[in-house]
Design a protein around this motif. Structure first.
Motif, PDB file in Angstrom:
ATOM      1  N   THR A   1       5.570  -2.767  -3.145  1.00 12.81           N
ATOM      2  CA  THR A   1       6.103  -1.470  -2.652  1.00 12.81           C
ATOM      3  C   THR A   1       7.322  -1.067  -3.454  1.00 12.81           C
ATOM      4  O   THR A   1       7.831  -0.122  -3.873  1.00 12.81           O
ATOM      5  CB  THR A   1       6.278  -1.367  -1.206  1.00 12.81           C
TER       6      THR A   1
ATOM      7  N   VAL B   1       0.138  -1.538   1.120  1.00  9.51           N
ATOM      8  CA  VAL B   1       1.098  -1.022  -0.131  1.00  9.51           C
ATOM      9  C   VAL B   1       1.049   0.551   0.240  1.00  9.51           C
ATOM     10  O   VAL B   1       2.336   1.126   0.007  1.00  9.51           O
ATOM     11  CB  VAL B   1       0.741  -1.785  -1.370  1.00  9.51           C
TER      12      VAL B   1
ATOM     13  N   VAL C   1       3.195   1.240   3.649  1.00 12.95           N
ATOM     14  CA  VAL C   1       4.741   1.018   3.390  1.00 12.95           C
ATOM     15  C   VAL C   1       5.342   1.976   2.255  1.00 12.95           C
ATOM     16  O   VAL C   1       6.405   2.604   2.463  1.00 12.95           O
ATOM     17  CB  VAL C   1       4.976  -0.512   2.850  1.00 12.95           C
ATOM     18  N   SER C   2       4.770   2.360   1.228  1.00  8.93           N
ATOM     19  CA  SER C   2       5.367   3.145  -0.002  1.00  8.93           C
ATOM     20  C   SER C   2       5.131   4.663   0.693  1.00  8.93           C
ATOM     21  O   SER C   2       5.946   5.315   0.246  1.00  8.93           O
ATOM     22  CB  SER C   2       4.186   3.047  -1.254  1.00  8.93           C
TER      23      SER C   2
END
Length: 287
Positions: free
Chosen positions: A12, A250, A253-254
């Motif tokens: 991330t 990912v 979170v991103s």
């Protein structure tokens, strides 16, 4: 599980750094090249086992590291071309949906489990990746064609699949750092060739800004790969489950980082995607 979480966090971090590259007008090719050199140095500095650089080609994983290095550089260019021709959302979806390739190989090559709950979780996760990644932008898909998105899909899947194959068959636990550093070293060699060709065509200064950017990128890039390999080596953790959780993690979170740090706009479709991603991860993990 801790290795998987760390891999997700560092991966991330790469998205965050690339976001700042756009803000500060960093030459991505030059930064990528420096990043590979930095990752190569870290790999040898943190190596659990001492191997001379001149002996790398003698290691059983050397060919796999070279192939991965070439794939890293190639897919970087394909990703950039896809984003330019078809739009950022198409590039994002094509890259992330490729997780289905290592999942299939995990089931076919390593006889990993296939249960209704696991299949349902993977399907939900794939739908979630699409919904969370796609942005409300005009795509030039019809005009640009599907060549680069297809290459990105299979290329990204090939990286994860090759990484798993080499890790299972050739990389001992005490050589993870040296193997990771070596594959970045090979990537640096291929990147240098491309950079040299570009420099011949258009001479320009390298720039201190690009060097600093490459150093900043190299650290999380190295650790995202190392922790992913260590997660793959964890007993009782199937690669089909790991790649699903890693990829979707990912995305989640991103997406949250983009919302909180960069104040990005997310549509209802994106929010539904994040919610489904959480459901998909829970189902796959339970299965």
């Amino acid at each position: 599980m801790i290795y998987l979480l760390l891999s997700i966090l560092f991966a991330t971090g790469l998205f965050v750094i690339f976001k700042y590259f756009g803000i500060y007008k960093v030459d991505i090719l030059k930064a990528i090249f420096i990043n590979y050199i930095v990752a190569f140095i870290i790999g040898f500095a943190l190596a659990e086992k001492s191997i001379a650089i001149t002996e790398i080609h003698q290691q059983p994983w050397a060919l796999g590291a070279a192939v991965l290095g070439a794939l890293f550089v190639s897919i970087f260019f394909v990703m950039a071309k896809t984003a330019q021709n078809n739009g950022v959302s198409v590039a994002s979806v094509a890259g992330k949906m490729s997780v289905v390739i290592p999942i299939l190989f995990g089931v076919l090559l390593y006889n990993e489990s296939v249960t209704p709950l696991k299949v349902a979780g993977i399907v939900i996760a794939l739908v979630a990746v699409y919904l969370a990644s796609v942005k409300e932008e005009k795509s030039n898909l019809e005009k640009a064609g599907l060549l680069f998105p297809i290459l990105l899909f299979f290329g990204s899947g090939a990286i994860d699949t090759t990484l798993k194959y080499v890790e299972v068959n050739f990389v001992p636990k005490e050589e993870v750092s040296i193997f990771s550093g070596s594959l970045f070293g090979f990537a640096a060699i291929f990147g240098f060739i491309v950079l040299a060709i570009k420099t011949i065509k258009k001479r320009e200064a390298f720039g201190l800004k690009n060097i600093v950017a490459g150093i900043v990128l190299g650290v999380p890039n190295y650790f995202s790969i190392v922790f992913l390999i260590k997660a793959l080596q964890t007993e009782g953790f199937e690669s089909s489950t790991l790649f699903t959780v890693n990829n979707v993690g990912v995305v989640i979170v991103s997406t949250l980082v983009g919302l909180l740090l960069f104040k990005e706009h997310f549509s209802t479709k994106n929010k539904i995607g994040v919610a489904l991603a959480i459901v998909g991860i829970i189902l796959v993990t339970i299965a």
